[in-house]
Design an enzyme around this catalytic site. Structure first.
Site, PDB file in Angstrom:
ATOM      1  NE  ARG A 188      23.680  -1.113  52.886  1.00 14.22           N
ATOM      2  CZ  ARG A 188      23.680  -0.737  54.164  1.00 14.22           C
ATOM      3  NH1 ARG A 188      24.384   0.284  54.545  1.00 14.22           N
ATOM      4  NH2 ARG A 188      22.967  -1.381  55.047  1.00 14.22           N
TER       5      ARG A 188
ATOM      6  CG  ASN B 103      12.612  -5.319  45.387  1.00 16.19           C
ATOM      7  OD1 ASN B 103      13.770  -5.657  45.136  1.00 16.19           O
ATOM      8  ND2 ASN B 103      11.674  -6.177  45.781  1.00 16.19           N
ATOM      9  NE  ARG B 104      17.529   1.997  45.511  1.00 18.23           N
ATOM     10  CZ  ARG B 104      18.407   1.195  46.137  1.00 18.23           C
ATOM     11  NH1 ARG B 104      17.994   0.296  47.020  1.00 18.23           N
ATOM     12  NH2 ARG B 104      19.681   1.299  45.889  1.00 18.23           N
ATOM     13  CG  MET B 105       8.836  -1.216  45.789  1.00 19.54           C
ATOM     14  SD  MET B 105       8.211  -0.003  44.608  1.00 19.54           S
ATOM     15  CE  MET B 105       6.464  -0.190  44.919  1.00 19.54           C
TER      16      MET B 105
END
Ligand SMILES: Cc1cc2nc3c(=O)[nH]c(=O)nc-3n(C[C@H](O)[C@H](O)[C@H](O)COP(=O)(O)O)c2cc1C
Length: 216
Positions: free
Chosen positions: A3, A185-187
């Site tokens: 997700r 974006n996994r940031m």
């Protein structure tokens, strides 16, 4: 299963100097959002030679000294914390795209604090605390039911069931508290409060915390 985490990040400029007000805010938001058991946390303990174990317990109190839960002192977690007080907690608030991770040391709360909490529990839970030799291997369900029935009968005429000597609270006094917020974006945002050594010359002075950002 993959997700994207959208939404607001952590506003670093608005972070309080100590972590507890921020924890209280996130905890309140988790409760308001209707998360089931927002006070459920994973407690990780380890033997003195470093073998870890985990389980869920309920957070029952939080103040500027730490995070309090109640358990059986003779249980696996209880004996591990007695031999090695190093501990970690994790609040898994996935629906909020958040987690809070605490590391620190566990200490026993006072017997008075334990007694006050024990008195607030329903009668059945108090009897259950007496009946359960938590973490020990038992021959079967009947054994547990027999022990419960015996404890229940033993306290039949007693309203104010006393606290078992082997039962009580642990306070986790944090060294670090990480606030993790999922982002795109996994940031992700990871902001960690780290306790600074309390200056010995200033008894009663407030603990100072520094905040550092971790790479996601
Ligand atoms: C949602 C939830 C809440 C729990 N709360 C507690 C608790 O507050 N205290 C406790 O001793 N065990 C609690 N338990 C049971 C523990 O997870 C665990 O089975 C038990 O404490 C024995 O752990 P140990 O053998 O590792 O010491 C809870 C379990 C769940 C799933």
């Amino acid at each position: 299963m993959r997700r994207q985490y959208r939404g607001e990040g952590i506003d670093v400029g608005a972070m309080p100097p100590a972590p507890f007000p921020l924890f209280a805010g996130w905890f309140g938001e988790a409760a308001e959002a209707g998360l089931p058991e927002p006070n459920a946390m994973i407690v990780a303990t380890a033997t003195p030679d470093g073998r870890p174990s985990t389980r869920t317990v309920l957070l029952k109190d939080v103040d500027h000294d730490g995070f309090v839960f109640y358990t059986n002192y003779d249980s696996r977690k209880g004996t591990e914390l007695t031999a090695n007080p190093a501990v970690s907690l994790l609040f898994p608030w996935h629906a909020m795209r958040r987690q809070v991770i605490v590391t620190g040391c566990a200490e026993r709360v006072s017997r008075e604090q334990t007694a006050d909490y024990f008195r607030s529990r329903p009668r059945g839970s108090r009897i259950g605390a007496w009946a359960s030799e938590q973490s020990s291997v038992v021959p079967g369900r009947e054994h547990l039911e027999k022990r419960y029935a015996e404890a229940d009968a033993g306290f039949a005429d007693i309203d104010d069931i006393p606290v078992p000597r082997f039962w009580g609270g642990f306070r986790v006094v944090p060294d670090t508290i990480e606030f993790w917020q999922g982002r795109e974006n996994r940031m992700h945002d990871r902001l960690r409060y780290v306790r600074e050594a309390r200056p010995a010359s200033t008894p009663g002075a407030h603990t100072a915390w520094r905040v550092e950002r971790l790479s996601p």
